[in-house]
Design a protein around this motif. Sequence first.
Motif, PDB file in Angstrom:
ATOM      1  N   UNK A 166      31.659  26.031  32.843  1.00 41.36           N
ATOM      2  CA  UNK A 166      31.052  27.207  32.215  1.00 41.36           C
ATOM      3  C   UNK A 166      30.730  28.302  33.223  1.00 41.36           C
ATOM      4  N   UNK A 167      31.337  28.249  34.387  1.00 38.90           N
ATOM      5  CA  UNK A 167      31.170  29.280  35.400  1.00 38.90           C
ATOM      6  C   UNK A 167      32.321  30.288  35.296  1.00 38.90           C
ATOM      7  N   UNK A 214      12.438  40.402  40.596  1.00 39.13           N
ATOM      8  CA  UNK A 214      12.049  39.745  41.841  1.00 39.13           C
ATOM      9  C   UNK A 214      12.819  38.436  41.997  1.00 39.13           C
ATOM     10  N   UNK A 215      13.385  38.238  43.168  1.00 37.80           N
ATOM     11  CA  UNK A 215      14.126  37.010  43.440  1.00 37.80           C
ATOM     12  C   UNK A 215      15.537  37.004  42.909  1.00 37.80           C
ATOM     13  N   UNK A 216      15.977  38.119  42.307  1.00 36.13           N
ATOM     14  CA  UNK A 216      17.303  38.171  41.683  1.00 36.13           C
ATOM     15  C   UNK A 216      18.410  37.872  42.680  1.00 36.13           C
ATOM     16  N   UNK A 217      18.296  38.385  43.893  1.00 32.32           N
ATOM     17  CA  UNK A 217      19.346  38.225  44.897  1.00 32.32           C
ATOM     18  C   UNK A 217      19.152  36.983  45.757  1.00 32.32           C
ATOM     19  N   UNK A 218      18.166  36.155  45.403  1.00 34.81           N
ATOM     20  CA  UNK A 218      17.886  34.973  46.206  1.00 34.81           C
ATOM     21  C   UNK A 218      18.440  33.703  45.587  1.00 34.81           C
ATOM     22  N   UNK A 219      19.107  33.817  44.445  1.00 32.46           N
ATOM     23  CA  UNK A 219      19.650  32.641  43.786  1.00 32.46           C
ATOM     24  C   UNK A 219      21.037  32.327  44.332  1.00 32.46           C
ATOM     25  N   UNK A 220      21.648  31.287  43.799  1.00 31.51           N
ATOM     26  CA  UNK A 220      22.984  30.900  44.254  1.00 31.51           C
ATOM     27  C   UNK A 220      23.977  32.026  43.994  1.00 31.51           C
ATOM     28  N   UNK A 221      25.040  32.102  44.799  1.00 29.63           N
ATOM     29  CA  UNK A 221      25.982  33.225  44.698  1.00 29.63           C
ATOM     30  C   UNK A 221      26.591  33.408  43.317  1.00 29.63           C
ATOM     31  N   UNK A 222      26.920  32.346  42.629  1.00 28.78           N
ATOM     32  CA  UNK A 222      27.536  32.456  41.315  1.00 28.78           C
ATOM     33  C   UNK A 222      26.748  31.602  40.329  1.00 28.78           C
ATOM     34  N   UNK A 223      26.456  32.159  39.179  1.00 26.91           N
ATOM     35  CA  UNK A 223      25.698  31.467  38.134  1.00 26.91           C
ATOM     36  C   UNK A 223      26.598  31.197  36.930  1.00 26.91           C
ATOM     37  N   UNK A 240      26.362  41.294  33.605  1.00 30.78           N
ATOM     38  CA  UNK A 240      27.056  42.537  33.961  1.00 30.78           C
ATOM     39  C   UNK A 240      26.497  43.184  35.226  1.00 30.78           C
ATOM     40  N   UNK A 241      25.929  42.365  36.073  1.00 32.90           N
ATOM     41  CA  UNK A 241      25.457  42.870  37.350  1.00 32.90           C
ATOM     42  C   UNK A 241      24.947  41.754  38.232  1.00 32.90           C
ATOM     43  N   UNK A 242      25.511  41.645  39.426  1.00 35.32           N
ATOM     44  CA  UNK A 242      24.982  40.717  40.405  1.00 35.32           C
ATOM     45  C   UNK A 242      25.507  39.302  40.356  1.00 35.32           C
ATOM     46  N   UNK A 243      26.361  38.960  39.395  1.00 38.54           N
ATOM     47  CA  UNK A 243      26.903  37.604  39.359  1.00 38.54           C
ATOM     48  C   UNK A 243      28.288  37.566  39.999  1.00 38.54           C
ATOM     49  N   UNK A 244      29.174  38.414  39.504  1.00 34.37           N
ATOM     50  CA  UNK A 244      30.524  38.487  40.047  1.00 34.37           C
ATOM     51  C   UNK A 244      31.129  39.836  39.660  1.00 34.37           C
ATOM     52  N   UNK A 245      31.887  40.436  40.568  1.00 37.71           N
ATOM     53  CA  UNK A 245      32.644  41.631  40.208  1.00 37.71           C
ATOM     54  C   UNK A 245      33.603  41.296  39.066  1.00 37.71           C
TER      55      UNK A 245
END
Length: 314
Positions: A166-167, A214-223, A240-245
């Motif tokens: 599901x990634x 807060x903490x949005x950019x501190x999680x694993x690279x891909x969700x 639509x932002x911050x997970x993958x181009x």
Amino acid sequence: MRKSDTLCCLLIFLAVLHGAGIAWGESNHELQNGKNETIEADEGPAPRVDDDKTAQRRAEIAQTNRDLKMIQSAVVEDLVKKGVTPPEHMALIPAGSFMMGLDETDLSGLKPAHRVYLDAYWIDQSPVTNEAYRACVEAKICRPPMNRPGGFLNRLEYHDNPEFANFPVNYVRHEHAVTYCQWAGKRLPTEAEWEKAARGDDERLYAWGDEIPEGFLETNPIQPVGSMPEGASPYGVMNMGGNMWEWVADSYSGDFYANSPVVNPTGPEARMTKVKRGGDRFILTPWAVIRSPEWTRDSNPNVGFRCAKDLTIP
């Protein structure tokens, strides 16, 4: 004592009295100020203008979210009455205009902000997953994700691992994304369609608003797709932002916005660089307006895609 000496002493005495009076007045004034300051301190500091603006903007964004969802629901309900079956796992973006781009930035390719009108269309609620893309591969239509040894995520460890079903799929070239969408009866969204689905019509910076959680950019690279529902766009479109181009249909031109058509723009003439949108976890500004060029033959560990579909009424 001479009269002159007497007059001098009298003047000095009056000056002293006058000075004392001034001093006493100042002391009383300072004491009064102290009382005022104490009263103001007890009442607390006056609200900051910036805080008021932030609160007002949050309220505006919340209202936009409510309004656009109501419009979206009403349009879908009307379409169903006309015999339209909503595609599974797709969101309707109603017809209308929005402001595309951003003027208040030094980043290239985002200016000028300009109004664009789009016909209604459907767009995937989430990026295409490993599981969905694998079905196209097994149908012998799509090419497997490109294996790049030493890449961020190895193909066998990511695409063929059930834990990542599901990634969002990655290592997919632009042409392969086009092939998948065609196989699914869809197409890649245009750049304008992608941006409107992300930010609605209130010129927000991110799909969810103007502030990054807060903490949005501190999680694993891909969700996994559908994660962080609080980050959904005003139309309920996810990730639509911050997970993958994400690939879109348009070719890239840094100055295209200066000459963009205002109705259903499809980008400049075809070229070897295409647009990717949305940003990944490695950039600090995963804005809904952010855009970047990518070579069409690149297969990147941080680039996936989603599909769109024209609205047709029987």
